[in-house]
Scaffold this active site. Sequence first.
Site, PDB file in Angstrom:
ATOM      1  N   ARG A 106       0.880  -1.191   0.000  1.00 16.69           N
ATOM      2  CA  ARG A 106       0.000   0.000   0.000  1.00 16.69           C
ATOM      3  C   ARG A 106       0.900   1.217   0.000  1.00 16.69           C
ATOM      4  NH1 ARG A 106      -5.328   1.335   3.582  1.00 16.69           N
ATOM      5  NH2 ARG A 106      -6.095  -0.177   2.051  1.00 16.69           N
ATOM      6  N   HIS A 133      -7.513   0.450  -6.271  1.00 16.55           N
ATOM      7  CA  HIS A 133      -7.671  -0.419  -5.092  1.00 16.55           C
ATOM      8  C   HIS A 133      -8.340  -1.715  -5.579  1.00 16.55           C
ATOM      9  CE1 HIS A 133      -7.776  -1.590  -1.048  1.00 16.55           C
ATOM     10  NE2 HIS A 133      -8.652  -0.742  -0.525  1.00 16.55           N
ATOM     11  N   GLN A 136     -10.108  -4.242  -3.194  1.00 22.95           N
ATOM     12  CA  GLN A 136     -11.409  -3.748  -2.736  1.00 22.95           C
ATOM     13  C   GLN A 136     -12.483  -4.069  -3.769  1.00 22.95           C
ATOM     14  OE1 GLN A 136     -12.141  -1.776   0.273  1.00 22.95           O
ATOM     15  NE2 GLN A 136     -14.149  -2.480  -0.394  1.00 22.95           N
ATOM     16  N   ASP A 227     -17.388   6.487  -0.898  1.00 19.51           N
ATOM     17  CA  ASP A 227     -16.056   6.415  -0.276  1.00 19.51           C
ATOM     18  C   ASP A 227     -15.814   7.791   0.352  1.00 19.51           C
ATOM     19  OD1 ASP A 227     -13.342   5.924   0.312  1.00 19.51           O
ATOM     20  OD2 ASP A 227     -12.660   6.143  -1.760  1.00 19.51           O
ATOM     21  N   CYS A 267     -16.596   1.329   1.184  1.00 14.30           N
ATOM     22  CA  CYS A 267     -15.363   0.547   1.384  1.00 14.30           C
ATOM     23  C   CYS A 267     -14.830   0.666   2.810  1.00 14.30           C
ATOM     24  CB  CYS A 267     -14.301   0.982   0.381  1.00 14.30           C
ATOM     25  SG  CYS A 267     -13.955   2.753   0.446  1.00 14.30           S
ATOM     26  N   ARG A 295     -13.636  -8.914   2.016  1.00  7.98           N
ATOM     27  CA  ARG A 295     -12.216  -8.631   1.751  1.00  7.98           C
ATOM     28  C   ARG A 295     -11.376  -9.862   2.113  1.00  7.98           C
ATOM     29  NH1 ARG A 295     -10.327  -3.480   1.694  1.00  7.98           N
ATOM     30  NH2 ARG A 295      -8.538  -4.528   0.783  1.00  7.98           N
TER      31      ARG A 295
HETATM   32  N1   CP Z   1     -11.266  -0.368   2.677  1.00  6.27           N
HETATM   33  C1   CP Z   1      -9.994  -0.419   3.068  1.00  6.27           C
HETATM   34  O1   CP Z   1      -9.062  -0.637   2.257  1.00  6.27           O
HETATM   35  O2   CP Z   1      -9.836  -0.240   4.401  1.00  6.27           O
HETATM   36  P1   CP Z   1      -8.458  -0.032   5.168  1.00  6.27           P
HETATM   37  O3   CP Z   1      -7.903   1.303   4.753  1.00  6.27           O
HETATM   38  O4   CP Z   1      -8.810  -0.108   6.614  1.00  6.27           O
HETATM   39  O5   CP Z   1      -7.515  -1.137   4.752  1.00  6.27           O
HETATM   40  N1  NVA Z   2     -10.095   6.490  -1.172  1.00  5.90           N
HETATM   41  C1  NVA Z   2      -9.703   6.064   0.146  1.00  5.90           C
HETATM   42  C2  NVA Z   2      -9.930   4.596   0.304  1.00  5.90           C
HETATM   43  C3  NVA Z   2      -9.617   4.043   1.657  1.00  5.90           C
HETATM   44  C4  NVA Z   2      -9.823   2.568   1.731  1.00  5.90           C
HETATM   45  C5  NVA Z   2      -8.261   6.418   0.398  1.00  5.90           C
HETATM   46  O1  NVA Z   2      -7.441   6.275  -0.521  1.00  5.90           O
HETATM   47  O2  NVA Z   2      -7.946   6.884   1.495  1.00  5.90           O
END
Ligand code: CP
Ligand code: NVA
Length: 308
Positions: A106, A133, A136, A227, A267, A295
């Site tokens: 990430r 993502h 997701q 989101d 999400c 997930r």
């Molecule tokens: N939806 C999601 O990716 O959640 P986190 O940021 O908690 O991993």
């Molecule tokens: N769009 C959000 C998604 C979090 C799971 C972010 O990137 O923070």
Amino acid sequence: MLKPYNLASKNFLSSLDMTRAEVFQMFEIASNFKNKKLTFRFKDKVLGLIFDKSSTRTRVSFQVAMSRLGGTTVDLNPTTSQIGRGEPIKDTARVLSRYCDVLAIRTFSHSDLEEYAKWSVKPVINALTDLEHPCQALADFLTIKEEFHDFKDVVLTFIGDGNNVANSLILCGALLGVKVRIACPKGHEPNPLIIKKAMKIYQDKNSLQIVNDPYIAAKGANVLYTDVWSSMGEESKMEQKDKNFNGFTIDTNLVNTADKEAIILHCLPAYRTKEITDTVFESKNSRIFDQAENRLHAQQALLASIIS
Ligand code: CP
Ligand code: NVA
């Protein structure tokens, strides 16, 4: 027991790194794991997690998925490893991929993820970048499939920022032939390259609509999805974005515009009163926690398939 499906050694950086058939195969394996119809265990396999941004769901669901597969996880904290001191990605990737069997990363820039993948000798999974993502989206469409059984007449409406989550919904939606509508304020539309890629896949060009009016997008929709308005890394833009997104909250009025059986997805994490009201979040049509659970099953299927 045979390996569930062979995506061995392939990276999963984008929703488009799988074919439509492979995505359906993921759903089948994930459902079998979920319903306890499939047990598959590795021996001595290790997943390395490199998270430059915070995470609850992605991190823990990867850890639990790996544990259920009989493997282990190394959770690398960039601030206490040499990553935080600026060791080049190409060196980190070459070292860690000699220890680990798969890496889930990430980070901010998608090109950094691609740099990891270029130098890693083991598969790399996108655990979220600023562009996509894809893990997701796998869980999201699994949740939609559980509800509607097939995707033929499903209209998925995403109300909010045209960012990573929206981008992956568009790409995975295009692969699966799902009608996707995105409603966002002017200037917050999804990445044009993502739209172009999706349009090349869709047989029917009307299947993807990007509009600036949430009520037009929500009309008759089967799924309403949102989101956060300000993603991780955009904290300094939050005040301005909160103003720009005024009117894009999923509230009861908007839900009443959708199909009466429409389900609600998010999400997570969620900011109630911003992108969604507490009433909608907690309503009987909300599938937000089934989506979060999925997930785990989707990523278990992905790991079982990708690790050789
Ligand atoms: N939806 C999601 O990716 O959640 P986190 O940021 O908690 O991993
Ligand atoms: N769009 C959000 C998604 C979090 C799971 C972010 O990137 O923070």
